[in-house]
Each structure stands twice: as structure tokens, then as C-alpha cells.
Design an enzyme around this catalytic site. Structure first.
Site, short mmCIF file in Angstrom:
data_model
loop_
_atom_site.label_atom_id
_atom_site.label_comp_id
_atom_site.label_asym_id
_atom_site.label_seq_id
_atom_site.Cartn_x
_atom_site.Cartn_y
_atom_site.Cartn_z
N CYS A 74 1.94 -0.61 3.72
CA CYS A 74 1.27 -1.57 2.83
C CYS A 74 -0.22 -1.29 2.75
CB CYS A 74 1.47 -3.01 3.34
SG CYS A 74 3.14 -3.39 3.80
N CYS A 125 7.90 -2.60 -6.71
CA CYS A 125 7.76 -2.03 -5.36
C CYS A 125 7.35 -3.11 -4.37
CB CYS A 125 6.70 -0.93 -5.32
SG CYS A 125 6.71 0.15 -6.72
#
Lengths: 207, 397
Positions: free
Chosen positions: A105, A34
Site C-alpha cells: 500500500c 485495485c
């Protein structure tokens, strides 16, 4: 939008970074595939249930490292009950914001802290292993950020329907056919739900 | 910190040569005229344009009338691809492109599909090379167009043009061939009389010329449909008022680069070799992406640094005035891992940790040594924070 000075400071000089010797609990979330991974180490006072020490490791971008750093600052010295309330929104606020495309993030570090707390509580008999169900799916979907605006897809009412039956997850999404982020969002949904052994198949429908 | 003090992202754009700036100035001021006839201002401009066109033609071994100025490489690619497709679609509606081609070519291929063309997408090998055998296998009786990027913009792989030429010659029918030479121009000899292509695009700002100007070479006799309609002031394909000043700067930049192309490219090759040697000697667990040696353009080095993420690396280098690029998804606006590296079979970690250095004649060995030294420090510090690295090297603290 650029990174704030606070993000740059935490990125260049992260707080509480590094592996911890003899932690009470270690949790890792994300995966190299990912593009990011965070590990959180906790030492918890058994009496007061306060987080005595916390540290992290991060494989990820500037935003990932900075959020992990600030999350550890926010959690240090807090009781588990207090620390449970820390979300990616708190981290983002403490960092004076993030560019919308980088908000996703910031979710991982907050998520890893929560997993560490939950793992500690389960290991110390403070709570039961939660049952997997529609609620779990919804909680996971709240961690998925729509990169265009930097908000989660549930708040943005992009999730029309969630169903779960015998390992089959069914999600109806409300996103335009020409939306450039459809693939990203679908991929993230699969990553978030795919880690649960209870999930056998994920069907995501777009209009 | 001066932004871009050590600039190693020359495949995106390059430092303007001071000589090119000098050459442009009169055309921004006193000599602002457009080409024309019978009056002295127009005649002077026509004469200058003729000279600039001849300079450009010389760099490609082309005839001057085959060189067309455009507002950059992307305009040239669009004029060529759409122009060839629309002018020749009666011969067939099948085009061939590779999945590692420059975005200009891929987005034009997607446009062709919307116009009812069928497009075959060729896969590269592990080094980014698209073999002539794959081209041969993709050719059909209705194939009318083949697109290629001579030097890959990510890993610098030089595609096998001579082999393509042979395959196309043996196809049994006419297949038009457009080449994007954006990363190849000024980095290797390009002789259009020998290459076998029908159209070829180049850009000024990749060779220290100004931004906003490029050129399209169109082989004599090849017909392109007219895309841009208007007054032919400077060029027949991109009508309207193209800047003579920018063309003057382009010609000067080309003149300098091609005055001694061998010297230009061997110096770049020497710098790249030095960079790679320093990287491999200084940073453990690093791997080169794309071919080693002559199969690679002389200015490109692309490596993957294991266990750490490229956006973090580029930002840390940037804060020290060093500009490089990464293929990390985190650094891209679309949040996608680099498509060229992924097509070459690299995994997400290799792509996220990829660093692309593209050099120019303004880089020095000292720049390179400093950049590698900084990169080594950054790598060590980020690896200390990386759970991936810690899980593989648990003994280190």
C-alpha cells in the site's frame, strides 16, 4: 505486527491533504478496482525547480493515507532532482516501518509522486517521453511487493525472465506452486503493466 | 479509549454473559470431574452433563441423545461433513454447496474434492439468497450431500430452508443435508423436527457463551463416520476430555437466550432497524448490502459507504473504542475483497467500502447513535481526502 505510532499519527492527522487550487501538475495512480488510488498535486518554482507546495488525496487504507502524508512531507521544499530519489522505502523508514502485508500500500504514493514529477518534466521540456521497453517493465515489477515479507519481487529474485516483443509481455516467475500469494502477485503485475498502451498482452508463467 | 467499548462485531464472537461465567466456575474448581459410573464424582458429573444436554436439546426441539458437544462450531462442521461423506460415499460422490457459504463449509467442500468427490457450487442472487431452483438444477443421481449456511455470515441473508426441504424430498433419492447454524442459533427459531436437515452445528460463543465449545445435532438414525478416535469421556463423536465447565457455560447462555427467544430476537430486530434508519438518515450515498426486513437475520446490518475504504474506517472507529468489521481487501490477511459481496455482484469499491455491524443484546440505542455519529464524522473526513469523492463532488471543498 501492528501499525507504528507514526503511521497512526499520519493516518489520523495527515499532512498536506486536500485538493490544490491551480497546481502546476496533477497525477493520479491506482484505481478503485485495485482498492486504492492516490492523487498528488505539485507547485514547482520554475527557476529553482523546487517543490514549493504539494498535496494529496487518497482513496485507500490507513497505510496508504499515512504513506501519502509522509511522502508529501519528504518532497516539500526539495528540488525535482532530489525528490526523484524518494522511494517507498524512504516513506516506510520515515514511518518506522509497516506490517509486511501492508507494504504494497506504500508503493502507490511514492509512485504517484514520481509520475507527477515526470509529467511536469515532460510538460516543461525537461525530458523526453520515455520509450516503453523491458526496462520499463522491470521498473514496474520493482514496485510489486510480495506480501509475506514486504519486499519487492525483483529484489526477492522471484522474477526469472522478462521479455517484450510487439506488445507481448512475457514474464517467468519463480514462486512455489503452493504459494498463497501467486494470484495476488499475478493480479498486481497485470494492473501495473496493463496501464501502458504499448502492452497488448501479458503472459505470466509460474513453475 | 477502552478497546471494544462499543462492540458491534458479534458475528465473530460475543461478550460472555456474566451468568454463564458464574455457571462455569464450580466446574473449573470443586466439580472438576469427568462423567462416570458407580463413584459419586463421576455420577455427579454425568448428571450435570445430562442436564446441560437436555437444555441444549430443548433449544432445538431435539432429543437429548441427538445433541453432541464439540470444541466449537468448526469441529461440529468437520465432524458432520466429513462424517456424512465418508459414511455414505457408496451412495454417490457428489456434493452441493454455495459460493457464499461459511468458510468451514467451503474448505470442507475443497477437502471433499481432494477425496474424489465432485462438488457443485451454487451462485447467490444480488441479495445473497441461494434459490431452491438452483439447488434443484444441481441435483444429480449421485448427489449425496448438500451443505448450507442458514444465515449468511456477511450479509445476514436467511436461506430458504423450507423450499430446500421440499426440493430434497422430491429428489428421488436420499441426500444428506448439513446446516451451519452459527449465525442463526439464537437469532431465529430452529426446530430440527421441522427443518429437514440431518445435522446442524451451533456454537456457544456466538450467543454469549464461552469460546471453545459448540454442539452438533445429529438426527436419530443418521450415521457419521468416526473421525476422532479415543476414549468416550463426554461425547462419542469428539472423544477425549471435553470441558464440562465450558458445557455448563454454554447451557447457561442458551438458557438465557432461549428463555424468551421472541423477546431476544425482536429486541435485536428493533436495534438493527434503528441502526439502519440512523445510517441512512445520517450518511449520504450509503447502500444496504443484502435483503431489507424479514429476509435478514435480526442482528446483521451490512452497508457500503461510497468513495472510501473500510480498513481506514474501522481503524478510526477502533481508535474511538467502536468495533465493527469491513469486507475490504485491505483489512483481510489474504488481501482479497470479501467473497460473499463479490459473488452477490458488488464491485470492488462497494466491497472495499463495506461495513458490517452485528449486534447483541448488550448493545443499546445510545451505543448505536454514538457509533453512527462517529461514523458520519469519519466518513466526511475520509471523503474530503478521497480522489474518488472529489472527482464526483468537485464543488465541495
Amino acid at each position: 505486527m501492528q501499525y507504528s505510532q507514526k503511521v497512526l499519527d499520519h493516518f489520523m492527522h495527515p499532512h498536506n491533504v486536500g485538493k490544490m487550487e491551480n497546481p502546476d501538475v496533477v497525477a493520479t495512480e491506482g484505481s478503485p478496482a485495485c482498492g486504492d488510488q492516490v492523487t498528488v498535486y505539485l507547485k514547482v518554482d520554475e527557476e529553482t525547480k523546487k517543490i514549493e507546495d504539494i498535496s494529496f488525496l487518497s482513496y485507500g487504507c490507513a497505510s496508504n493515507i499515512a504513506t501519502a502524508s509522509i511522502i508529501t512531507d519528504l518532497a516539500k521544499g526539495k528540488t525535482l532532482e532530489e525528490a526523484k530519489k524518494i522511494t517507498w522505502r524512504d516513506a516506510m523508514e520515515a514511518l518506522d516501518g509497516l506490517p509486511p502485508v501492508k507494504v504494497h500500500c506504500s508503493v502507490l504514493a511514492a509512485d504517484t509522486l514520481q509520475t507527477a514529477i515526470s509529467d511536469y518534466e515532460i510538460a516543461h521540456g525537461l525530458k523526453e517521453v520515455p520509450n516503453f521497453g523491458k526496462e520499463t517493465i522491470l521498473e514496474e515489477l520493482k514496485k510489486i511487493i510480495y506480501p509475506q515479507v514486504g519486499e519487492d519481487i525483483v529484489s526477492l529474485k522471484m522474477v526469472k525472465y522478462v521479455g517484450f516483443d510487439k506488445g507481448e509481455v512475457l514474464i517467468d516467475m519463480n514462486m512455489m506452486s503452493f504459494d498463497q500469494w501467486r494470484d495476488n502477485v499475478a493480479e498486481e503485475i497485470r494492473e501495473h503493466l496493463g496501464k501502458y498502451p504499448e502492452v497488448k498482452n501479458i503472459q505470466i508463467n509460474f513453475p | 479509549m477502552t478497546p471494544g467499548k462499543i462492540y458491534m462485531d458479534n458475528c465473530v464472537t460475543t461478550h460472555l454473559a456474566p451468568e454463564a461465567l458464574e455457571a462455569m466456575l464450580p466446574y473449573f474448581s470443586d466439580k472438576f470431574w469427568f462423567p462416570g459410573s458407580f463413584i459419586s464424582t463421576g455420577e455427579a458429573s454425568s448428571a450435570a452433563l445430562k442436564e446441560f444436554r437436555a437444555t441444549l436439546a430443548g433449544t432445538l426441539n431435539a432429543a437429548a441423545e441427538e445433541v453432541h458437544f464439540t470444541s466449537g462450531g468448526t469441529l461440529a462442521n468437520n465432524i458432520a461433513i466429513k462424517g456424512l461423506a465418508l459414511a455414505n460415499s457408496s451412495a454417490g460422490k457428489h456434493a452441493i454447496v454455495s459460493v457464499v457459504d461459511y468458510p468451514d463449509l467451503l474448505t470442507n467442500a475443497a477437502w471433499l474434492e481432494k477425496q474424489g468427490f465432485e462438488v457443485s457450487y451454487l451462485e447467490p442472487d444480488a441479495e445473497g439468497l441461494v434459490s431452491a431452483d438452483k439447488l434443484k438444477a444441481a441435483i444429480r443421481p449421485d448427489t449425496m450431500l448438500f451443505l448450507t449456511t442458514i444465515v449468511n455470515h456477511v450479509v445476514g441473508t436467511i436461506q430458504p430452508l423450507a423450499e430446500y426441504k421440499q426440493v430434497l424430498a422430491e429428489a428421488g433419492h436420499r441426500i444428506f443435508w448439513h446446516a451451519d447454524a452459527g449465525q442463526a442459533y439464537g437469532k431465529m427459531p430452529l426446530d430440527v423436527k421441522d427443518l429437514g436437515v440431518d445435522t446442524l452445528s451451533v456454537s456457544a460463543h456466538k450467543i454469549h457463551g464461552p469460546q471453545g465449545i459448540g454442539a452438533l445435532w445429529v438426527k436419530k438414525g443418521v450415521k457419521l463416520a468416526q473421525l476422532i478416535h479415543g476414549v468416550n469421556r463426554v461425547d462419542a463423536f469428539q472423544t477425549g476430555g471435553l470441558s464440562i465447565a465450558l458445557i455448563a457455560g454454554f447451557a447457561k447462555a442458551a438458557e438465557i437466550t432461549f428463555a424468551n427467544l421472541d423477546a431476544t430476537t425482536s429486541r435485536l430486530r428493533e436495534l438493527s432497524n434503528h441502526l439502519l434508519q440512523r445510517l441512512e438518515a445520517t450518511i449520504p450515498e450509503i447502500e444496504l448490502n443484502g435483503p431489507r426486513g424479514e429476509g435478514r437475520a435480526c442482528h446483521n446490518i451490512n452497508v457500503s459507504i461510497a468513495y472510501i475504504e473500510g480498513e481506514a474506517i474501522t481503524m478510526m472507529l477502533d481508535l474511538q473504542g467502536i468495533t465493527v468489521a469491513t469486507g475490504s481487501a485491505c483489512a483481510s490477511q489474504g488481501l482479497k475483497a470479501n467473497y460473499v459481496l463479490m459473488a452477490m455482484g458488488k464491485n470492488h469499491v462497494q466491497s472495499h467500502g463495506s461495513m458490517k455491524f452485528t449486534l447483541s443484546r448488550y448493545n443499546t440505542k445510545e451505543d448505536i447513535d454514538l457509533a453512527v455519529e462517529r461514523l458520519a464524522e469519519i466518513t466526511a473526513s475520509l471523503r474530503q481526502r478521497s480522489p474518488l469523492y472529489q472527482s464526483i463532488h468537485p464543488q465541495e471543498k
